[in-house]
Design an enzyme around this catalytic site. Structure first.
Site: not given
Length: 396
Positions: A186, A214, A244
């Site tokens: 990240s 991610h 996310k």
């Protein structure tokens, strides 16, 4: 009256953080967390959100959440193992398993909870965990909950991983050995070397565990880093987030049917925390439907990513080793990095400074997160601010 020792501890340590420039002031949003946000009545180009595909603001997800709330209520009312499991939970988990290419999926209240739940449910005393040194804090905390020996290997260093895997296996000290890595890291945006990790794991009988927070919604047609490399049938644990790119809240573990059955009876966040609410689950189902049936949002995300990264590089900045939309603009010195972020704020761009101890000293950066719903005009505004401030501070 508050404890004197607690008051002294809090005051001393808060003062120290402020003096070191490490105290984080939270700025509440007065708008949705979209490409433009409002703080204290002022609009900013937002480059700090994980809302990669803009789904957190999507009307289709809003409508699904409203309908499910009307049909099922605002909360699930219990933990999953008693009577908090709704038909919606099962629908989402079956849909996610199909999407990820695994036998089964189990959802949790957050991605952080997944790592608390899954690692400690399987690993214990007499086991060992090989963990990339740059793994997310939730992985580190998940490992701490076990009584396993934690062995860190150098970031994405396959020779170091191989050497430590060989040593751990040949020592004869451990019943089970797990290798854990983020799918996408990240802070730098680089992708784990999963083909090599899987090959080493198969050589030394390691359990494979990939936290793909991610990568979910971004790589592998949206299914994540494991799918990106075509390794869905060779990775034991896939951890994903629903907060996310999916745009809602929650997390999940994808793997074999036996693994999910075990987590249902042995993972503490599943057993002792109320299930995700109906509105959130329905919104997640809608988001996965969108990801399965269209690549338009992913294509736009990558188009904006390339535009922003090329723009920064053309100005003379380094974006490091990123291979994903995570776009660090490397500044270096901590004080200069903090000043840079402050100046961006003054110029109407919201992008936060990341400095030591989150990243090594001397590698301070401003982390930018382009999304599918940024327009080119918004990104141009950000690049214009980067040019102005970079020249002002003598960085370009």
């Amino acid at each position: 009256m508050a404890s004197n020792s607690l008051s002294a501890f809090l005051q001393d340590n808060l003062t120290e953080l402020k003096q070191q420039g490490l105290y984080n002031t939270i700025q509440p949003l007065e708008s949705p967390n979209g490409p433009i946000i409002t703080i204290q009545g002022r609009e900013f180009v937002n480059l700090s959100s994980n809302n990669y595909l803009g789904l957190a603001n999507d009307e289709r997800l809003k409508e699904a959440a409203i309908q499910a709330t009307t049909d099922f209520g605002t909360g699930s009312g219990a933990v999953r193992s008693i009577n908090g499991t709704l038909a919606l939970h099962i629908e989402l988990e079956e849909k996610l398993a199909q999407f990820k290419g695994t036998e089964a999926v189990l959802t949790y209240q957050s991605g952080f909870n997944c790592n608390m739940a899954a690692i400690s449910a399987v690993m214990g005393a007499g086991d060992a965990i090989l963990s990339d040194e740059l793994n997310h804090a939730s992985i580190i905390d998940g490992c701490r909950l076990t009584k396993a020996k934690v062995i860190r290997f150098n970031h994405s260093d396959m020779e170091d991983l191989r050497s430590k895997a060989k040593e751990a296996r040949e020592s004869g000290l451990y019943s089970k050995i797990m290798v854990i890595t983020d799918g996408v890291f990240s802070m730098d945006g680089d992708i784990a070397k999963l083909p090599e990790i899987v090959e080493i794991a198969e050589s030394y009988d390691l359990i494979t565990y990939v936290d793909d927070a991610h990568g979910s919604g971004v790589l592998g047609g949206g299914a994540g880093t494991v799918k990106h490399f075509g390794l869905s049938d060779r990775v034991d644990f896939q951890i994903g987030t629903l907060s996310k790119a999916v745009g809602v809240v929650g997390g999940y573990v994808a793997g074999s049917r036996d693994l999910v059955d075990w987590l249902k009876v042995r993972s503490r966040p599943f057993l002792f925390s109320t299930a995700l609410p109906p509105g959130s689950i329905a919104a997640c189902i809608t988001a996965i439907d969108i990801l399965q049936n269209s690549k338009e949002l992913q294509m736009k995300l990558w188009e904006n990513t390339r535009y922003l990264q090329e723009g920064l590089k053309n100005l003379g900045y380094s974006v490091g080793r990123t291979e994903t939309p995570i776009t660090p603009c490397i500044i270096g010195d901590e004080a200069t990095t903090q000043k840079f972020s402050t100046r961006l704020y003054e110029e109407g761009v919201y992008a936060k400074a990341i400095v030591f101890p989150t990243v090594p000293k001397g590698t301070g950066r401003v982390r930018n997160m382009p999304t599918a719903i940024h327009t080119q005009e918004m990104l141009d505004r950000a690049l214009s601010a980067y040019e102005t401030i970079g020249r002002e501070l003598g960085l370009i």
